[in-house]
Design an enzyme around this catalytic site. Structure first.
Site, PDB file in Angstrom:
ATOM      1  N   LEU A   8      39.290  34.845  47.229  1.00  0.00           N
ATOM      2  CA  LEU A   8      39.901  36.216  47.490  1.00  0.00           C
ATOM      3  C   LEU A   8      40.178  36.640  46.212  1.00  0.00           C
ATOM      4  CD1 LEU A   8      42.526  33.614  49.253  1.00  0.00           C
ATOM      5  CD2 LEU A   8      40.487  35.413  50.656  1.00  0.00           C
ATOM      6  N   VAL A  13      38.609  38.400  36.779  1.00  0.00           N
ATOM      7  CA  VAL A  13      38.339  37.199  36.694  1.00  0.00           C
ATOM      8  C   VAL A  13      37.183  37.032  38.075  1.00  0.00           C
ATOM      9  CG1 VAL A  13      38.378  35.102  37.297  1.00  0.00           C
ATOM     10  CG2 VAL A  13      39.632  36.362  36.238  1.00  0.00           C
ATOM     11  N   GLY A 184      44.659  47.139  25.420  1.00  0.00           N
ATOM     12  CA  GLY A 184      44.721  45.999  27.169  1.00  0.00           C
ATOM     13  C   GLY A 184      44.764  44.697  26.699  1.00  0.00           C
ATOM     14  N   LYS A 202      52.250  26.447  31.536  1.00  0.00           N
ATOM     15  CA  LYS A 202      51.062  26.240  31.209  1.00  0.00           C
ATOM     16  C   LYS A 202      50.972  24.890  30.967  1.00  0.00           C
ATOM     17  CE  LYS A 202      48.207  30.690  30.458  1.00  0.00           C
ATOM     18  NZ  LYS A 202      47.740  31.408  29.376  1.00  0.00           N
TER      19      LYS A 202
END
Length: 432
Positions: A8, A13, A184, A202
């Site tokens: 998906l 990535v 970026g 995290k």
């Protein structure tokens, strides 16, 4: 034996993940058994350099999550929705799930892992923290024999890049942020990074693994780097520190049979001799302290196609390896997540730490004495007090404390702020 993968998302990535699966030569032999079966994208007509098998692309992500032919669903679209719903649909359809989505795991981990355990499938999330750094499996498996005391990490590459540039160039936050966006390294909306929200997600995940319980994300103290100035960076350097945005989870229990954690994210004065002080640029590092292992530090790139895809594929391989071994029960105790209780999180007022504070004061006699008296009345012991210079009609005074209870320090600060001789409190940062 082939395992069919439903991917998906084919962004940075996703494309990196597909590249690894399509070029298994020279890698672990198990990779040859992972087959890209379906890939969900927003726009099929978009030109892509990646050479995918014919007819694998679809815009129907739900169909991938529920397809009976798919063995492992890999969620790489990010965000909360539809990612959460697709993960739950995949679980309900008996699919194993691999995700890099720290926001979904930190907020909806209880719902997701309960559903997975009930259905007898795995949800793996190594890529959710630290990119390619294998910290989640390290905490789950390799350090399982230890009593973990502390997990401290630089887990956001954007903020570490900004702070590193501020340190090396003497530039202000806004200037470096704008440059990072142009290059970026920072998003157009940098809120999640610079306000510490990404790091909070995290550390909640890492704390849950390290201390064996669920973490309520709203209990994680979160403070970003917007208020860190070039002056603070300069003072840190002169005092023997660097400033880093740290994500910290500590066991601060006072008795062996009690549990109390401190979990927090904030910019911190880190001594130059500390292992995390030399972690610069977009790199991440996580320092774990436990008994009997002592200190262990994991270091590497915390984002990007290659590192994150490496972690995603390693999760797929773990699932495939178990599925090939029929005698291993599901859920595997070292790979699943079965925490039931919520960890007790101490309020920030109870934290014991050192502080750095920078005051702008009227240039009157006795100001330093008044500061010292006020701090002393609130049991705040000062390690150093320095009047660093005059700015127009204002004097700049920098103090560093010894270890102090945060509640006491904040009470003293509230009183100092009301003093007639205090123009402003320019900065307050904690010291590791």
């Amino acid at each position: 034996m082939a395992f069919k993968i439903g991917l998906l998302g084919l962004g940075t990535v996703g494309a990196g993940t597909a590249e690894i699966l399509l070029s298994p030569d020279g890698r672990h032999p198990l990779l040859q058994e992972l087959e890209i079966y379906r890939v969900g994208v927003r726009d099929i007509s978009r030109t892509r350099s990646l050479q995918l098998p014919e007819n694998v692309l679809t815009t129907d992500l739900e169909a991938i999550a529920t397809d009976p032919q798919v063995d492992i669903v890999v969620e790489l679209i990010g965000g909360l929705e539809p990612a959460r719903s697709l993960i739950l649909q995949a679980i309900a359809s008996g699919k194993h799930v691999v995700t890099a989505n720290k926001a979904v795991i930190s907020r909806y981990g209880q719902e997701i892992f309960e559903a997975a355990n009930e259905k007898g499938v795995y949800v793996m999330s190594e890529a959710a923290v630290g990119g390619g750094i294998p910290v989640i499996q390290t905490l789950k498996q390799s350090l399982g024999a230890n009593r973990i005391q502390t997990v401290i990490g630089i887990v956001n590459g954007t903020t570490n890049y900004i702070l590193t540039r501020m340190q090396t160039e003497g530039a202000d936050f806004a200037e470096v942020l704008a440059d990072a966006q142009q290059l970026g390294y920072a998003e157009a909306d940098p809120t999640a990074d610079v306000d510490g929200l990404d790091a909070a997600d995290k550390i909640a995940i890492l704390a849950s693994l390290a201390f064996g319980g669920r973490i309520n994300l709203k209990d994680v103290y979160c403070e970003g780097i917007r208020q860190v100035s070039a002056a603070d960076i300069d003072y840190a350097d002169k005092l023997g520190f660097v400033i880093k945005l740290l994500a910290i989870a500590q066991d601060i229990k006072s008795k062996p049979d009690t549990e109390m954690l401190s979990i927090r994210v904030h910019p911190t004065f880190v001594p130059k001799t500390h292992p995390l002080a030399s972690v610069n640029g977009v790199y991440n590092a996580i320092l774990v302290e436990g008994e009997p292992i002592g200190q262990l530090m994991l270091y590497g790139r915390g984002a990007g196609a290659g590192p994150t895809a490496s972690a995603v594929v390693s999760d797929m391989m773990n699932i495939a390896a178990i599925l090939k071994t029929e005698t291993v029960p599901i859920p595997h105790p070292l790979l699943s997540c079965t925490h039931q209780h919520y960890c007790k999180i101490a309020p920030m007022q109870e934290l014991v730490t050192r502080f750095y504070a920078r005051f702008l004061t009227l240039d009157h006699p006795g100001v330093i004495g008044k500061l010292g008296t006020c701090f002393g009345e609130h049991k705040v012991s000062l390690e150093s007090v320095v009047q660093t210079g005059i700015h127009g009609d204002l004097a700049e005074i920098v103090v560093v404390t010894h270890d102090v209870r945060e509640g006491n320090f904040q009470q003293a600060i509230d009183e100092i702020r009301a003093m007639e001789s205090i123009d402003s409190i320019a900065s307050i940062l904690r010291v590791l």
